[in-house]
Write a protein that holds these residues in place. Structure first.
Motif, mmCIF file in Angstrom:
data_model
loop_
_atom_site.group_PDB
_atom_site.id
_atom_site.type_symbol
_atom_site.label_atom_id
_atom_site.label_comp_id
_atom_site.label_asym_id
_atom_site.label_seq_id
_atom_site.Cartn_x
_atom_site.Cartn_y
_atom_site.Cartn_z
ATOM 1 N N GLY A 4 0.887 -1.204 -0.013
ATOM 2 C CA GLY A 4 0.098 -0.142 -0.163
ATOM 3 C C GLY A 4 0.911 1.371 0.077
ATOM 4 O O GLY A 4 0.468 2.300 -0.724
ATOM 5 N N LEU A 7 2.223 1.760 -3.478
ATOM 6 C CA LEU A 7 1.458 2.207 -4.421
ATOM 7 C C LEU A 7 1.028 3.714 -4.211
ATOM 8 O O LEU A 7 0.840 4.408 -5.169
ATOM 9 C CB LEU A 7 0.110 1.490 -4.277
ATOM 10 N N ASP A 143 -6.531 0.570 2.666
ATOM 11 C CA ASP A 143 -6.574 0.364 1.180
ATOM 12 C C ASP A 143 -6.522 1.790 0.538
ATOM 13 O O ASP A 143 -6.897 2.937 0.530
ATOM 14 C CB ASP A 143 -7.993 0.289 0.950
ATOM 15 N N ARG A 145 -5.438 2.224 -2.758
ATOM 16 C CA ARG A 145 -5.809 2.286 -4.161
ATOM 17 C C ARG A 145 -6.789 3.660 -4.514
ATOM 18 O O ARG A 145 -6.499 4.179 -5.330
ATOM 19 C CB ARG A 145 -6.391 0.985 -4.500
ATOM 20 N N ALA A 148 -4.718 6.624 -4.144
ATOM 21 C CA ALA A 148 -3.878 6.510 -5.556
ATOM 22 C C ALA A 148 -4.558 6.954 -6.771
ATOM 23 O O ALA A 148 -3.919 7.923 -7.542
ATOM 24 C CB ALA A 148 -3.050 5.307 -5.503
ATOM 25 N N TRP A 149 -5.396 6.298 -7.053
ATOM 26 C CA TRP A 149 -5.938 6.412 -8.395
ATOM 27 C C TRP A 149 -6.772 7.971 -8.378
ATOM 28 O O TRP A 149 -6.596 8.539 -9.593
ATOM 29 C CB TRP A 149 -7.006 5.375 -8.654
ATOM 30 N N TYR A 201 -15.754 4.362 -5.511
ATOM 31 C CA TYR A 201 -15.003 3.232 -4.615
ATOM 32 C C TYR A 201 -16.149 3.314 -3.544
ATOM 33 O O TYR A 201 -16.131 2.263 -2.833
ATOM 34 C CB TYR A 201 -13.644 3.843 -3.971
#
Length: 534
Positions: A4, A7, A143, A145, A148-149, A201
């Motif tokens: 994590g 990322l 989490d 992600r 990051a995105w 999300y």
């Protein structure tokens, strides 16, 4: 956890790279007058954004992780709800201050042309706070992600919007004031895109099984108590986060006014401010590398400190500070020696080269300040870096008042260098003392400068030898093409000369390289074979 962190770190590097390098097409397309307005307004937006979010994302992640560990998922959602409402209120307040106070703030800057850009960027404050709360919520569940995105999408849409509006507004014949407002509006569309990613999300949020007997009751009094707890944790973080934007914002509030006192009118002052900002994107890239290192450094030092492992604290702090010094030293001298070809390559002209060469050395002290500040934060000394930056901001104001009216943007560059030398020097001395790391002296301190000497010889060979060779080509290169060949060739030759010098002088040893798994095998054997390692 490591996946994590990696990322999130990669996303941060990509988004910061996009955000930093977008200034180059902005200047190329719109010119230095628009570039000056943009660079006067954007640091103000960053400062207001820090104040509006006030450290809440980190605090949300902390509280959510604690409740998630106890499977109190309703309480974790309560944290998100209360934080989102609190941040939406602060967002509306700061949006109102910027939107309705745009003309007043522009007058304080002595740059009335910035009012439209200030009003344009203010809309982002209605969006970013909610996005920040959602990012903190998912980080609390480890989490990374969504964050990051959303970071990458936010920056990509921001830059795309900026370029499209620039082209459209220039084609329609608008002046610098409206074009700069279009450029800053990219922050609004970027924030909306980032929020859409977070809400996507959220829509996919898995249903987590609550532990028996736990509910989501308590009413508004419980929410109010939680809001006060969140604020109590967040405000000290806000104090630490606001110091660096203040140091950057000093230029926005002092330089246009001081340049006008030196005899420039408003448009000329903003044009000069745009020239001054030519060197900052490259300096910020060096600071970005240091920030990536510091993200892993703080928990590593804090973990060693909790274990009472003084040797690990000393080793981790010492290695990080030494590596930062070696990278920052080479970057600063390289940017200074290649200032003119880099300026022409990126910004089409050599105007502002002298200021760019001076600002290059702020890369070293900015990086040292970031990493030394991270060492101090890991050791629990969270206030010291803030105090050093605020002291540096005061020095920068005083030096700018003394130097800018007489020397223009060159004087401003020297004022910035003095401020960063002070902040970086104080933070470095404090970090070395607190971590128990002995300062390098004698031959150990001279060897990196010897390496810089070899690097400088390589750069000078390129900058003086390449132009006659390029002139002999059958088809002459345009000025920017020639500058690009010299700049990129200088970077390659200088980096190679510096690396070889550090290896041969024993500044970087086999033991240092063995710490990096990718270098411990064949690359290390290859270096030994060619006798590059002592």
């Amino acid at each position: 956890m490591l996946q994590g962190a990696a990322l999130l770190g990669l996303a941060a590097v990509i988004s910061k790279l996009i955000g930093t390098l977008q200034k180059i097409p902005l200047q190329n397309l719109a010119g230095d007058a628009v570039f000056g307005i943009y660079n006067a307004v954007y640091p103000l937006y960053i400062l207001i954004l820090v104040l509006a979010t006030a450290g809440f994302p980190l605090v949300v992640s902390k509280f959510v992780s604690e409740y998630a560990a106890e499977r109190q998922y309703h309480e974790a959602r309560r944290v998100l709800r209360v934080a989102s409402l609190s941040l939406m209120v602060t967002g509306v307040v700061f949006f109102s201050l910027l939107y309705f106070g745009a003309e007043t703030i522009a007058r304080w800057m002595a740059a009335p042309q910035t009012a439209s850009a200030i009003r344009s960027v203010s809309y982002a404050l209605l969006v970013v706070p909610l996005m920040s709360a959602l990012r903190g919520y998912y980080q609390g569940y480890q989490d990374m992600r969504p964050t990051a995105w959303s970071q990458v999408v936010e920056q990509t849409v921001r830059v795309a919007t900026m370029v499209v509006l620039l082209l459209a507004l220039m084609r329609l014949g608008f002046g610098p004031e409206r074009i700069a407002a279009g450029a800053t509006f990219g922050s609004v569309t970027g924030a909306l895109a980032g929020l859409v990613v977070m809400l996507w999300y959220w829509r996919k949020e898995p249903r987590r099984e609550q532990i028996p007997g736990e509910g989501d009751g308590g009413g508004w009094r419980r929410d109010w108590a939680l809001a006060k707890r969140l604020a109590a944790y967040a405000l000290p973080l806000c104090l630490g986060s606001v110091a660096m934007p203040i140091l950057t914002l000093v230029d926005s509030f002092t330089m246009p006014r001081l340049l006008r006192s030196a005899g420039f009118d408003e448009s000329e002052a903003l044009y000069q401010f745009g020239l001054y900002n030519h060197g900052l994107p490259l300096v910020q890239l060096i600071a970005m590398i240091a920030s990536s290192m510091s993200a892993a450094l703080v928990p590593a030092i804090a973990e060693a400190l909790r274990r009472g492992d003084a040797d690990a604290v000393r080793a981790r702090a010492g290695l990080s500070l030494r590596l930062t010094w070696l990278i920052g030293l080479a970057a600063s001298f390289g940017l200074a020696l290649l200032a003119e070809p880099l300026n022409v390559m990126f910004f089409k002209s050599a105007e502002g080269t002298a200021a760019m060469a001076v600002l290059a050395f702020t890369a070293l002290f900015s990086a040292v300040n970031i990493v030394a500040g991270s060492v101090l934060q890991g050791l629990g000394a969270v206030r010291a870096p803030v105090l050093y930056l605020l002291l540096a901001a005061a020095v920068k104001v005083a030096a700018s008042v003394a130097l800018v009216p007489r020397y223009g943007i060159d004087g401003a560059a020297w004022a910035s260098l003095a401020a960063y030398v002070l902040a970086g020097g104080l933070a470095l001395a404090h970090a070395l003392r607190a971590a128990g790391v002995p300062a390098a002296g004698g031959l150990a301190a001279m060897k990196p400068m010897l390496g810089i000497g070899f690097m400088a010889l390589g750069l000078l060979a390129v900058t003086h030898g390449a132009p006659p060779l390029l002139a002999r080509l059958p088809a002459a290169l345009p000025p920017r093409g020639t500058a690009a060949v010299i700049a990129l060739g200088g970077v390659a030759v200088g980096a190679l000369a510096y690396a070889v010098a550090l290896l041969r002088l024993g500044v970087v040893t086999a033991a240092d390289l063995a710490l990096v798994p990718q270098l411990a095998g064949k690359p290390l054997a290859w270096l030994r074979r060619f006798r590059l390692l002592r």
